[in-house]
Design an enzyme around this catalytic site. Structure first.
Site, PDB file in Angstrom:
ATOM      1  N   ARG A  70       0.831  -1.217   0.000  1.00 24.54           N
ATOM      2  CA  ARG A  70       0.000   0.000   0.000  1.00 24.54           C
ATOM      3  C   ARG A  70       0.861   1.262   0.000  1.00 24.54           C
ATOM      4  NH1 ARG A  70      -2.262   0.703   6.231  1.00 24.54           N
ATOM      5  NH2 ARG A  70      -0.730  -0.642   7.204  1.00 24.54           N
ATOM      6  N   SER A 118      -4.958   5.025   5.845  1.00 24.51           N
ATOM      7  CA  SER A 118      -4.874   3.559   5.728  1.00 24.51           C
ATOM      8  C   SER A 118      -4.456   3.116   4.328  1.00 24.51           C
ATOM      9  CB  SER A 118      -6.223   2.910   6.050  1.00 24.51           C
ATOM     10  OG  SER A 118      -6.520   3.031   7.404  1.00 24.51           O
ATOM     11  N   GLU A 141     -19.103   4.607  -0.616  1.00 20.74           N
ATOM     12  CA  GLU A 141     -18.306   4.067  -1.724  1.00 20.74           C
ATOM     13  C   GLU A 141     -19.044   4.106  -3.056  1.00 20.74           C
ATOM     14  OE1 GLU A 141     -18.880   2.509   1.173  1.00 20.74           O
ATOM     15  OE2 GLU A 141     -16.924   2.555   2.173  1.00 20.74           O
ATOM     16  N   PHE A 194     -14.588  -3.042   0.068  1.00 22.83           N
ATOM     17  CA  PHE A 194     -15.483  -1.919  -0.246  1.00 22.83           C
ATOM     18  C   PHE A 194     -15.231  -1.371  -1.651  1.00 22.83           C
ATOM     19  CE2 PHE A 194     -14.318  -1.407   4.421  1.00 22.83           C
ATOM     20  CZ  PHE A 194     -15.239  -2.368   4.817  1.00 22.83           C
ATOM     21  N   HIS A 225      -5.606  -3.542   1.527  1.00 26.91           N
ATOM     22  CA  HIS A 225      -6.040  -4.503   2.557  1.00 26.91           C
ATOM     23  C   HIS A 225      -6.760  -5.703   1.950  1.00 26.91           C
ATOM     24  CE1 HIS A 225      -5.044  -0.950   4.791  1.00 26.91           C
ATOM     25  NE2 HIS A 225      -5.340  -1.482   5.955  1.00 26.91           N
ATOM     26  N   ASP A 242      -8.765  -7.793  11.700  1.00 24.37           N
ATOM     27  CA  ASP A 242     -10.150  -7.338  11.490  1.00 24.37           C
ATOM     28  C   ASP A 242     -11.090  -8.475  11.097  1.00 24.37           C
ATOM     29  OD1 ASP A 242      -9.729  -4.756  12.208  1.00 24.37           O
ATOM     30  OD2 ASP A 242      -9.600  -3.962  10.170  1.00 24.37           O
ATOM     31  N   ARG A 291      -1.969  -4.812   3.106  1.00 25.93           N
ATOM     32  CA  ARG A 291      -1.686  -4.039   4.303  1.00 25.93           C
ATOM     33  C   ARG A 291      -0.292  -4.291   4.910  1.00 25.93           C
ATOM     34  NH1 ARG A 291      -3.249  -5.279  10.031  1.00 25.93           N
ATOM     35  NH2 ARG A 291      -3.116  -3.318  11.161  1.00 25.93           N
TER      36      ARG A 291
END
Lengths: 278, 322
Positions: free
Chosen positions: B13, B40, B61, B86, B112, B120, B170
């Site tokens: 990322r 993020s 989104e 998303f 991610h 998560d 990530r």
């Protein structure tokens, strides 16, 4: 104004003849919005049909979010010079540029975005309006949605964003005919106090009679005059689904059904030829 | 010997963030949109340096994808950023109609992705996104393998025209692709020689494929490791050439077996050059909470699993040809 009325009548004839020839399509909403499309393309928008460009730089641009009323839009596009009139006869047929719902892959001049799956056009219009601001292009972005369509959540994401970012070069019109496929919008899922909702979201709200050309002219002129004042603009456009054909009015039955040839004849006698059929 | 030895670990990322910043400096039409995950997904540097070209859309989104599509109409090149889940599943129809079917020049950048999102858990660990985006007509699908490659892929997308999906992750992972190695969309990269078995890997698992190659070499099996950073359009020529040279193959991806790289390779193999094939992927299930390395281990995606699959498929090849 007399001319606009004549054009709108011819557009209604085109709608009936197109959906009858295809034996499919959505005449009800198309008839209801024929006056709006006519006023927009023949009086309000600054645009150059002979020089259509996808980026729309230096012109006003329009997005149809409720893509199922494509017949009326296609008719107005053809009659304002975007593509040859006889092409209206190909609507919904194989190998046509006039897809059932508007599309871009066939490169039909006038169409910049596919629509049909509802609720997406306002977001797209906001993006185009932001690009115009970044490009220093003072022209406007117009979007039309249905009323049932704004049951889609994305519309409210877009409503919140446009007000928060002061997208004030955008005029949204909501075709408020209170009809959707399953019945009256009030019964399916009521929109409640629609004016209060848009105002609470931070929009400038106007209302108009969408089947009265002088009302449309006055309201759209007013809408243009309040652009650039830090608020996006929504017009609640009261229309009658099926307007101009007696048996298609006062019911949602003709939302997505084509008349048979005999029914079409009964409609066409109410809509005299004004500009000549395609 | 591992030709790609490195002690440096960096996030893919972060490679995206650097690439986007570089694009911002070189191409004034590049704009970025983010749905409340700016830091993020590492868009923060772009947002700070180009505030007038960065659009914070909030947790919305669907609206983000639509606005991005609209921005292309004014000639902009929008890069959207949020988590992979998303970026795809949540907005499939918006991508389908407003981006792909409308053929708009939107770059959907998804961080991610996969199990390595970690703690998560499965709500955020999408393992179907490659499949979703691969299925969509007009869509280009790119899954770079490390920091340097994600940076290069991002920059390459700046001059690519059409809808594209860029998938990255990530955690910090080995940064082993030389920064000088050119990134060509649609061109597979053969990273090692070897004529016994092909290993087609993508994303984070390319590094594991390289480690697997070392393990195989100790057993006398020479693996040809090929980095499929562009899953669509697939470099069919390179895939078939490798299959003809080695006669068997393993695919490796941090994704479901259904719809992913393995499916894409199997389609080409079945149609053009059928050979024994093994797939290292997640088998028809959701992920769970845990540390990235623990998850890769539990779901059978690490180097030893790739090496074992390669040994198996090599044996199958020898039993059918020998």
């Amino acid at each position: 104004m007399h001319d606009l009325q004549a054009i709108a009548t011819q557009v209604r004839r085109d709608v009936i003849r197109m959906v009858t020839a295809a034996q499919s399509g959505h005449p009800g909403g198309s008839l209801g919005c024929a006056d709006f499309f006519t006023v927009l393309y023949f009086s309000v928008m600054k645009h150059d049909p002979e020089h259509f460009s996808m980026d729309g730089h230096g012109q006003d641009v329009f997005f149809l979010s409720n893509g199922h009323i494509s017949p009326a839009w296609y008719s107005v596009l053809a009659r304002s010079g975007y593509f040859p009139l006889p092409e209206l006869g190909t609507f919904r047929k194989l190998n046509s540029r006039l897809q059932g719902h508007p599309a871009t892959l066939e490169a039909l001049p006038g169409v910049r975005m596919a629509s049909g799956s509802l609720g997406q056009g306002l977001s797209v219009g906001i993006g185009a309006a932001l690009a115009k601001k970044m490009n220093g292009d003072p022209h406007l972005v117009f979007v039309l949605t249905g009323d049932g369509e704004i049951q889609e959540g994305q519309v409210w994401e877009a409503a919140m964003f446009a007000a928060a970012r002061k997208v004030d070069n955008l005029i949204l019109t909501i075709d408020y005919n209170n009809k959707q496929i399953d019945g009256p919008v009030d019964e399916v899922v009521s929109l409640g106090d629609l004016r209060a909702k848009w105002e609470a979201f931070g929009w400038k709200v106007l209302e108009t009679n969408g089947n009265d050309i002088s009302s449309l002219l006055a309201t759209l002129a007013k809408a243009k005059s309040v652009c650039g004042m830090n608020k996006p603009i929504a017009i609640l456009m009261h229309t009658e689904m099926g307007y101009g054909v007696d048996y298609m009015m006062g019911t949602h039955k003709w939302h997505g059904m084509a008349p048979n040839p005999e029914q079409a004849d009964r409609a066409l006698v109410q809509l005299p030829v004004t500009l000549g059929d395609y | 010997m591992n030709l790609y030895h490195t002690d440096e670990k960096k996030e893919t990322r972060a490679g995206f963030g650097e690439g986007l910043l570089e694009l911002g400096r070189t191409n004034p039409e590049v704009v970025a949109l983010c749905a409340d995950l700016t830091e993020s997904v590492r868009m923060d540097a772009f947002a700070v340096e180009f505030p007038s070209r960065f659009f914070q859309v909030g947790i919305a989104e669907a609206n983000m994808i639509g606005i991005a599509a609209g921005l292309t109409i004014g000639g902009k090149i929008p890069f959207t950023g949020t988590f992979a889940n998303f970026s795809t599943g949540r907005v499939y129809d918006q991508i389908r109609q407003s981006v792909a079917y409308s053929n708009k020049n939107v770059k959907i950048c998804a961080s991610h992705a996969g199990l390595t999102l970690g703690e998560d858990g499965a709500t955020h660990q999408i393992l179907e996104d490659i499949g979703l985006m691969r299925m969509m007509p007009k869509m280009t699908v790119i899954v770079p393998c490390d920091f340097n490659q994600t940076r290069a892929a991002t920059i390459a997308l700046g001059s690519h025209t059409g809808p594209a999906y860029l998938r990255f992750g990530r955690p910090k992972v080995p940064n082993f692709i030389p920064a000088s190695l050119p990134f060509v969309i649609g061109q597979a990269q053969q990273l090692t020689d070897g004529d016994d078995v092909s290993i087609f890997a993508t994303g984070h698992l390319v590094w594991h494929a390289i480690l697997a190659r070392e393990m195989l070499e100790e057993k006398g099996i020479q693996a040809r490791v090929i980095n499929i950073h562009t899953i669509k359009p697939l470099d069919t020529k390179a895939v078939i050439a490798s299959l003809s040279a080695t006669g068997c193959a393993v695919t490796a991806e941090e994704h479901l077996r259904n719809g992913g790289l393995g499916d894409a390779i199997a389609q080409e193999a079945a149609r053009h050059f059928p050979v024994p094939l093994e797939m290292v992927a997640v088998d028809n299930q959701f992920g769970e909470s845990g540390k990235p390395d623990e998850l890769l281990e539990k779901y059978g995606l690490t180097a030893p699993y790739i090496a074992a699959a390669a040994s198996r498929v090599y044996k199958r090849k020898r039993s059918t040809t020998g």
